[in-house]
Design a protein around this motif. Structure first.
Motif, PDB file in Angstrom:
ATOM      1  N   ASP A 153      60.373  28.725  48.900  1.00  0.00           N
ATOM      2  CA  ASP A 153      59.748  28.370  47.619  1.00  0.00           C
ATOM      3  C   ASP A 153      60.767  28.349  46.488  1.00  0.00           C
TER       4      ASP A 153
ATOM      5  N   LYS B  35      58.806  23.287  56.839  1.00  0.00           N
ATOM      6  CA  LYS B  35      59.715  23.904  55.870  1.00  0.00           C
ATOM      7  C   LYS B  35      59.498  25.415  55.781  1.00  0.00           C
ATOM      8  N   HIS B  36      58.239  25.812  55.687  1.00  0.00           N
ATOM      9  CA  HIS B  36      57.919  27.234  55.605  1.00  0.00           C
ATOM     10  C   HIS B  36      57.934  27.843  57.013  1.00  0.00           C
TER      11      HIS B  36
ATOM     12  N   GLN C 115      62.773  25.082  46.372  1.00  0.00           N
ATOM     13  CA  GLN C 115      62.085  23.798  46.116  1.00  0.00           C
ATOM     14  C   GLN C 115      62.010  23.480  44.640  1.00  0.00           C
TER      15      GLN C 115
ATOM     16  N   THR D 206      66.509  25.988  55.473  1.00  0.00           N
ATOM     17  CA  THR D 206      66.703  26.056  54.022  1.00  0.00           C
ATOM     18  C   THR D 206      68.051  26.678  53.695  1.00  0.00           C
TER      19      THR D 206
END
Length: 435
Positions: A432, A227-228, A435, A392
């Motif tokens: 971040d 994800k990151h 989320q 994302t």
């Protein structure tokens, strides 16, 4: 402001019409027919291709009527976001593959039934990069029409090459060859660049070059959690430095006068102020329509690092089915008809000038190439593309984070290390926040 008000009114009218319509087929169709609604954005060639295939579908399925509605691109996105919350969207939607998983995870899309096609069967038919945008958390949510490719090719102007005595057609087997030849194509009036030899500074071009450079050096732009991001790496820094050298040492393009806003790669090329533009093959098809008397070619560009091309690709346009559709069987019949059936895929890719997602159309390319010959240079690249992954927010990452940071480096206000670190921090802040 007027545009925003108009878009809002359009969406409200759309919702009102949808809410007022009966959910079942008999009220919305004549003579007991099932009525399917299909949405897409307003791209003239896409509309032409879809209309031809829809007519073919209705002829083969006289019990199904397809109502085809299109929206201007920005309004289309707004309509999707608003209508899917209300459950009033069309049965079948032409959706960009890289958007699919975000809608699927929100419960808005129907999973592809196994009796329509399984993921394993789809893997045999479609290239990995376009297909995997529709494959989310172990489930398939639709099928692609096209392979969206933004790397590996450039528009080239033969008159400008010949006028400078640069070999034509170009055979750019290495980046060193490209850099040496393209530098001879740049022209100046004093210190002012009046023609760029090789323009690669676009909102899509810079991000895709960064990802390609990372992958070709054996790196990854994803962290271990998937994800990151990891953009503060030697591979990212080396890629940004290569692009800086092409600007600052080779003088291939002036990043102040030629970028995504000023003389962008497509517009600058067809204005005659760019000798070669790094851009997706879609630009050739669009150029043939908009500039029919302009003489140009579309050719391959070399790998950035090493000898094996590795690149990330978006998943292109395809078809999905709303989870709210009351006619799932008919909707999936239409999706399969428009994507899997080769005759219809040839119509779509040939009319739109897009790269086929179906492997069979590349293995037997003549029917498509008769309609869109400029896409042939891309065919040798297709097996090496990997789906870009879950970014994302793809557009935010590309246009608000990667592009401006690298542009600043090219313009001399950041080092390669500073640009990579800026991208790394901002990209992970984006994750971040989501989320």
């Amino acid at each position: 402001m007027q545009r925003k008000i108009f878009a809002l009114l359009l969406v409200l009218a759309l919702l009102a019409a949808a809410c007022g319509a009966p959910a079942t087929a008999p009220g919305g169709a004549s003579e007991g027919k099932i009525t399917l609604r299909l949405w897409s954005h307003q791209n003239p060639s896409f509309i032409q291709a879809n209309e031809a295939v829809i007519a073919r579908f209705m002829e083969a399925n006289p019990d199904i009527e397809v109502k085809y509605e299109q929206f201007e691109y920005d309004q289309f996105i707004q309509a999707l976001q608003t209508s899917m919350q209300a459950g009033t969207e069309a049965d079948v939607i032409e959706m960009f593959g890289t958007w699919v998983c975000s809608y699927a995870r929100g419960g808005r899309l129907a999973e592809t039934p196994l009796d329509v096609i399984s993921y394993a069967e789809a893997q045999e038919l479609f290239f990995e990069a376009p297909l995997n945008g529709y494959y989310c958390d172990g489930k398939l949510y639709g099928l692609p029409n096209e392979f969206n490719l933004e790397v590996g090719g450039a528009l080239v102007n033969p008159a400008l090459f010949e006028g400078k005595g640069v070999p034509y057609p170009p055979v750019w087997d290495t980046m060193d060859t490209l850099r040496e030849q393209a530098s001879r194509l740049s022209e100046f009036d004093g210190d002012t660049m009046v023609r760029a030899g090789f323009h690669f500074i676009g909102g899509d071009g810079l991000p895709f070059l960064l990802l390609e450079g990372i992958l070709e050096q054996g790196g990854s732009y994803f962290a271990e959690d998937g994800k990151h991001f990891t953009f503060d790496t030697p591979e990212a820094i080396a890629t940004i430095q290569l692009l800086m050298d092409m600007v600052q040492k080779d003088k291939l393009v002036d990043p102040v006068l030629f970028n995504g806003e000023s003389n962008p790669p497509y517009d600058g090329f067809f204005a005659g102020v760019v000798a070669a533009s790094f851009i997706g093959s879609w630009a050739a098809g669009q150029g043939l329509v908009n500039y029919p008397d302009f003489k140009f070619d579309y050719v391959n560009t070399p790998v950035l690092f090493g000898s094996e091309r590795r690149y990330a690709a978006d998943s292109g346009w395809g078809k999905v089915v709303s989870a709210n559709s009351k006619h799932q069987e008919a909707a999936w019949k239409l999706v399969r008809f428009m994507t899997v059936e080769q005759e219809n895929a040839i119509t779509f890719n040939g009319v739109t000038g897009t790269i086929p997602a179906l492997k069979a159309l590349v293995e037997n390319p003549q029917p498509v190439l008769e309609k869109a010959p400029w896409i042939e240079p891309t065919f040798k690249l297709l097996p090496y593309g990997h789906y870009i992954g879950d970014l994302t927010d793809r557009d935010k990452l590309f246009y608000e984070i990667i592009y401006p940071a690298i542009l600043q480096a090219l313009q001399g206000s950041m080092t390669a290390e500073q640009a990579a670190q800026t991208i790394h921090v901002q990209a992970n802040e984006m994750v971040d926040a989501a989320q």
